[in-house]
Design an enzyme around this catalytic site. Structure first.
Site, PDB file in Angstrom:
ATOM      1  N   ARG A 106       0.830  -1.203   0.000  1.00 58.03           N
ATOM      2  CA  ARG A 106       0.000   0.000   0.000  1.00 58.03           C
ATOM      3  C   ARG A 106       0.864   1.253   0.000  1.00 58.03           C
ATOM      4  O   ARG A 106       0.350   2.360  -0.076  1.00 58.03           O
ATOM      5  CB  ARG A 106      -0.925  -0.003   1.223  1.00 58.03           C
ATOM      6  CG  ARG A 106      -1.952  -1.138   1.189  1.00 58.03           C
ATOM      7  CD  ARG A 106      -2.656  -1.297   2.531  1.00 58.03           C
ATOM      8  NE  ARG A 106      -3.273  -0.054   2.953  1.00 58.03           N
ATOM      9  CZ  ARG A 106      -3.495   0.284   4.230  1.00 58.03           C
ATOM     10  NH1 ARG A 106      -3.147  -0.539   5.191  1.00 58.03           N
ATOM     11  NH2 ARG A 106      -4.043   1.414   4.528  1.00 58.03           N
ATOM     12  N   TYR A 107       2.165   1.090   0.139  1.00 62.44           N
ATOM     13  CA  TYR A 107       3.079   2.236   0.196  1.00 62.44           C
ATOM     14  C   TYR A 107       4.231   1.982  -0.765  1.00 62.44           C
ATOM     15  O   TYR A 107       4.589   0.845  -1.017  1.00 62.44           O
ATOM     16  CB  TYR A 107       3.641   2.398   1.623  1.00 62.44           C
ATOM     17  CG  TYR A 107       2.600   2.565   2.690  1.00 62.44           C
ATOM     18  CD1 TYR A 107       1.891   3.755   2.805  1.00 62.44           C
ATOM     19  CD2 TYR A 107       2.324   1.539   3.594  1.00 62.44           C
ATOM     20  CE1 TYR A 107       0.936   3.914   3.809  1.00 62.44           C
ATOM     21  CE2 TYR A 107       1.370   1.697   4.593  1.00 62.44           C
ATOM     22  CZ  TYR A 107       0.683   2.884   4.690  1.00 62.44           C
ATOM     23  OH  TYR A 107      -0.260   3.041   5.674  1.00 62.44           O
ATOM     24  N   ARG A 110       7.610   0.334   1.288  1.00 64.27           N
ATOM     25  CA  ARG A 110       7.536  -0.810   2.201  1.00 64.27           C
ATOM     26  C   ARG A 110       6.309  -1.660   1.893  1.00 64.27           C
ATOM     27  O   ARG A 110       5.326  -1.155   1.356  1.00 64.27           O
ATOM     28  CB  ARG A 110       7.507  -0.346   3.659  1.00 64.27           C
ATOM     29  CG  ARG A 110       6.352   0.581   4.004  1.00 64.27           C
ATOM     30  CD  ARG A 110       6.756   1.482   5.176  1.00 64.27           C
ATOM     31  NE  ARG A 110       5.643   2.228   5.756  1.00 64.27           N
ATOM     32  CZ  ARG A 110       5.156   3.358   5.261  1.00 64.27           C
ATOM     33  NH1 ARG A 110       5.636   3.848   4.125  1.00 64.27           N
ATOM     34  NH2 ARG A 110       4.169   3.987   5.870  1.00 64.27           N
ATOM     35  N   CYS A 119      -2.585 -17.690  14.922  1.00 63.50           N
ATOM     36  CA  CYS A 119      -2.230 -16.818  16.037  1.00 63.50           C
ATOM     37  C   CYS A 119      -2.290 -17.644  17.309  1.00 63.50           C
ATOM     38  O   CYS A 119      -3.013 -18.632  17.371  1.00 63.50           O
ATOM     39  CB  CYS A 119      -3.212 -15.652  16.141  1.00 63.50           C
ATOM     40  SG  CYS A 119      -3.110 -14.570  14.708  1.00 63.50           S
ATOM     41  N   CYS A 123      -7.386 -12.419  18.846  1.00 65.49           N
ATOM     42  CA  CYS A 123      -7.859 -11.177  19.469  1.00 65.49           C
ATOM     43  C   CYS A 123      -9.233 -10.855  18.896  1.00 65.49           C
ATOM     44  O   CYS A 123      -9.405 -10.817  17.681  1.00 65.49           O
ATOM     45  CB  CYS A 123      -6.909 -10.030  19.155  1.00 65.49           C
ATOM     46  SG  CYS A 123      -5.188 -10.474  19.424  1.00 65.49           S
ATOM     47  N   CYS A 126      -9.393  -8.157  16.196  1.00 67.24           N
ATOM     48  CA  CYS A 126      -8.459  -8.291  15.064  1.00 67.24           C
ATOM     49  C   CYS A 126      -9.039  -7.692  13.778  1.00 67.24           C
ATOM     50  O   CYS A 126     -10.219  -7.857  13.489  1.00 67.24           O
ATOM     51  CB  CYS A 126      -8.148  -9.767  14.842  1.00 67.24           C
ATOM     52  SG  CYS A 126      -7.038 -10.045  13.448  1.00 67.24           S
ATOM     53  N   ARG A 128      -7.927  -8.624  10.858  1.00 66.03           N
ATOM     54  CA  ARG A 128      -7.832  -9.632   9.790  1.00 66.03           C
ATOM     55  C   ARG A 128      -8.635 -10.879  10.165  1.00 66.03           C
ATOM     56  O   ARG A 128      -8.216 -12.005   9.935  1.00 66.03           O
ATOM     57  CB  ARG A 128      -6.369  -9.994   9.494  1.00 66.03           C
ATOM     58  CG  ARG A 128      -5.575  -8.814   8.964  1.00 66.03           C
ATOM     59  CD  ARG A 128      -4.355  -9.190   8.113  1.00 66.03           C
ATOM     60  NE  ARG A 128      -3.681  -7.964   7.713  1.00 66.03           N
ATOM     61  CZ  ARG A 128      -2.509  -7.534   8.215  1.00 66.03           C
ATOM     62  NH1 ARG A 128      -1.848  -8.276   9.072  1.00 66.03           N
ATOM     63  NH2 ARG A 128      -1.987  -6.387   7.819  1.00 66.03           N
ATOM     64  N   ASP A 287     -10.102  -0.332  13.490  1.00 69.22           N
ATOM     65  CA  ASP A 287     -10.581  -0.367  12.110  1.00 69.22           C
ATOM     66  C   ASP A 287     -12.058  -0.763  12.045  1.00 69.22           C
ATOM     67  O   ASP A 287     -12.534  -1.519  12.881  1.00 69.22           O
ATOM     68  CB  ASP A 287      -9.758  -1.377  11.292  1.00 69.22           C
ATOM     69  CG  ASP A 287      -8.335  -0.905  11.074  1.00 69.22           C
ATOM     70  OD1 ASP A 287      -8.120   0.315  10.988  1.00 69.22           O
ATOM     71  OD2 ASP A 287      -7.438  -1.769  10.983  1.00 69.22           O
ATOM     72  N   ASP A 324      -6.380   4.121  10.097  1.00 70.26           N
ATOM     73  CA  ASP A 324      -5.959   3.518   8.830  1.00 70.26           C
ATOM     74  C   ASP A 324      -7.083   3.681   7.813  1.00 70.26           C
ATOM     75  O   ASP A 324      -8.238   3.381   8.103  1.00 70.26           O
ATOM     76  CB  ASP A 324      -5.610   2.040   9.036  1.00 70.26           C
ATOM     77  CG  ASP A 324      -4.456   1.612   8.145  1.00 70.26           C
ATOM     78  OD1 ASP A 324      -4.118   2.363   7.212  1.00 70.26           O
ATOM     79  OD2 ASP A 324      -3.902   0.522   8.377  1.00 70.26           O
ATOM     80  N   LYS A 331      -2.168   5.286   6.660  1.00 68.22           N
ATOM     81  CA  LYS A 331      -2.418   5.745   8.021  1.00 68.22           C
ATOM     82  C   LYS A 331      -2.479   7.266   8.086  1.00 68.22           C
ATOM     83  O   LYS A 331      -1.582   7.944   7.609  1.00 68.22           O
ATOM     84  CB  LYS A 331      -1.317   5.210   8.935  1.00 68.22           C
ATOM     85  CG  LYS A 331      -1.330   3.692   8.956  1.00 68.22           C
ATOM     86  CD  LYS A 331      -0.121   3.117   9.643  1.00 68.22           C
ATOM     87  CE  LYS A 331      -0.113   1.608   9.582  1.00 68.22           C
ATOM     88  NZ  LYS A 331       0.334   1.084   8.268  1.00 68.22           N
TER      89      LYS A 331
HETATM   90  C1  LIG Z   1       0.796  -0.325   8.419  1.00 68.53           C
HETATM   91  C2  LIG Z   1       1.360  -0.905   7.213  1.00 68.53           C
HETATM   92  C3  LIG Z   1       2.715  -0.764   6.921  1.00 68.53           C
HETATM   93  C4  LIG Z   1       3.687  -0.064   7.852  1.00 68.53           C
HETATM   94  O1  LIG Z   1       3.460   1.279   7.993  1.00 68.53           O
HETATM   95  P1  LIG Z   1       4.381   2.140   8.985  1.00 68.53           P
HETATM   96  O2  LIG Z   1       3.733   3.456   8.997  1.00 68.53           O
HETATM   97  O3  LIG Z   1       5.742   2.134   8.411  1.00 68.53           O
HETATM   98  O4  LIG Z   1       4.384   1.448  10.305  1.00 68.53           O
HETATM   99  C5  LIG Z   1       3.182  -1.286   5.748  1.00 68.53           C
HETATM  100  N1  LIG Z   1       2.388  -1.934   4.889  1.00 68.53           N
HETATM  101  C6  LIG Z   1       1.072  -2.097   5.145  1.00 68.53           C
HETATM  102  C7  LIG Z   1       0.236  -2.802   4.144  1.00 68.53           C
HETATM  103  C8  LIG Z   1       0.510  -1.596   6.308  1.00 68.53           C
HETATM  104  O5  LIG Z   1      -0.782  -1.792   6.564  1.00 68.53           O
HETATM  105  S1  SF4 Z   2      -4.519  -8.869  16.123  1.00 66.97           S
HETATM  106 FE1  SF4 Z   2      -5.197 -10.518  14.734  1.00 66.97          FE
HETATM  107  S2  SF4 Z   2      -3.359 -11.105  13.595  1.00 66.97           S
HETATM  108 FE2  SF4 Z   2      -2.675  -9.957  15.403  1.00 66.97          FE
HETATM  109  S3  SF4 Z   2      -2.291 -11.532  16.961  1.00 66.97           S
HETATM  110 FE3  SF4 Z   2      -4.380 -10.799  17.259  1.00 66.97          FE
HETATM  111  S4  SF4 Z   2      -5.644 -12.240  16.092  1.00 66.97           S
HETATM  112 FE4  SF4 Z   2      -3.539 -12.464  15.362  1.00 66.97          FE
END
Ligand SMILES: *Cc1c(COP(=O)(O)O)cnc(C)c1O
Ligand code: SF4
Length: 348
Positions: A106-107, A110, A119, A123, A126, A128, A287, A324, A331
């Site tokens: 997304r960036y 990175r 996991c 959580c 979560c 995801r 989120d 986000d 973010k």
């Molecule tokens: C949050 C995130 C990152 C890391 O972002 P930082 O601002 O550097 O912590 C990188 N890739 C994805 C897809 C993310 O969701």
């Molecule tokens: S937030 Fe989601 S991905 Fe992260 S440890 Fe918890 S359950 Fe696993």
């Protein structure tokens, strides 16, 4: 739970912790205080969103208190089903930003690699949760190869975040191989691990595992403590092993209603982290993912709390409060608006 009275040798063994996780509503029966409705609720929720709790993490909660902040993070709650037909599984559009399976970009500089969908503790908040449905997947070597090949072909990437699920649940050889294949890419300058293990199963962080990660420095470790009660001697030991190996540890907390949405709780959390040399890095606004609606804290309330902390708390313990947004927007910082007047900066 007799599990919580096990011998200390077993208690400190992560394999025992992982193997003895509470996973069925019957395992939680004692926490229901004989309430059959609660058992039935747990059963209904867990058919959609499974649960698993290490005995260690379970031991941090007050079993008699239903509003306990640890309990809220790990026990199924009927409110998770409230938006089952209306909520979004993937509001950040992660799945639409995968050039190859498992790699989210997304960036420009990175990207994030999904190393596993397992996991230690699931959580309840979560973002995801959609991954959990896929069951216990074992990703193949070609899956990992596909991700590292793609990174190798994209020189604008300088950092890869190995996340999941929890990457520290990968077999050691697989983690070693994947980190090694990334490290071998000349334009990759930095690796990062995203893992909640220090908070939910800290005994997993042992010399051998740290020895693997240490080979791939500069490697940054981001974890997720959400409540001061998660900062235990076991968690401190785990983080200290990382830190003394030259692996900086940062924290990404999530602002959660009923868990940490009080300024005093947040401050205790941030102070506690700083005492362990862990940098509070982000505080995420929760989120808008399906199944977590009951954890939402209004953004203005979050900003107000951060503003209260701002002046009374060391800058080293203040994370950036962020929201986000979908896709490339990423973010968004939610900076506290200072109530103070601007100093008079008249031009001379
Ligand atoms: C949050 C995130 C990152 C890391 O972002 P930082 O601002 O550097 O912590 C990188 N890739 C994805 C897809 C993310 O969701
Ligand atoms: S937030 Fe989601 S991905 Fe992260 S440890 Fe918890 S359950 Fe696993």
């Amino acid at each position: 739970m007799n599990l919580l009275n096990s011998s200390s040798a077993e208690w400190g063994d992560w394999r025992w912790q992982y193997g003895n996780r509470l996973r069925r509503p019957e395992d939680l029966a004692e926490l229901g205080g004989g309430n059959d409705n609660l058992l039935e609720e747990w059963d209904r929720v867990s058919q959609v969103y499974p649960f698993a709790i290490t005995p260690y993490y379970a031991s941090l909660m007050d079993p008699t208190d239903r509003s306990d902040p640890i309990r809220r993070q790990c026990l199924p709650d009927i409110r998770e089903l409230a938006d089952i037909h209306t909520g979004q599984d993937d509001p950040l559009e992660e799945d639409r930003h995968m050039p190859v399976p498992g790699l989210i970009r997304r960036y420009p500089d990175r990207c994030l690699a999904l190393a596993t969908n397992r996991c230690a503790v699931y959580c309840r908040h979560c973002n995801r949760k959609r991954f959990w449905k896929q069951g216990n997947r074992r990703f193949s070597r070609s899956y990992f190869q596909g991700m590292s090949d793609w990174v190798a072909q994209n020189p604008s990437l300088r950092e890869v975040i190995v996340s999941g699920g929890d990457p520290l649940l990968l077999p050691e050889a697989a983690l070693d191989r994947f980190l090694g294949s990334l490290k071998a890419i000349p334009h990759l300058e930095v690796l990062r691990i995203g893992s909640r293990i220090p908070a939910v199963m800290p005994m997993r962080i042992d010399k051998q595992l740290v020895g693997i990660m240490k080979k791939y420095r500069p490697l940054w470790f981001n974890t997720q403590f959400n409540h001061p009660r998660e900062i235990t001697p076991e968690a401190a030991r785990a983080c200290d092993l990382l830190l003394t190996a030259g692996i900086p540890v940062s924290n990404q907390a999530v602002l959660l209603k009923g868990v940490n949405d009080e300024p005093e709780t947040l401050r205790e959390l941030f102070y506690g982290l700083q005492r362990l040399s862990i940098r509070p890095y982000y505080l995420f606004s929760c989120d808008r993912v399906k199944g977590v609606d009951h954890f939402q804290v209004a953004i203005p309330k979050g900003m107000e709390m951060m503003e209260q902390l701002w002046q009374r708390t060391s800058g080293l313990c203040l994370p950036r409060f962020v929201l986000d947004a979908p896709g490339e927007r990423g973010k968004i910082p939610l900076q506290p608006l200072s109530r103070q007047d601007w100093p008079d900066m008249k031009r001379r």
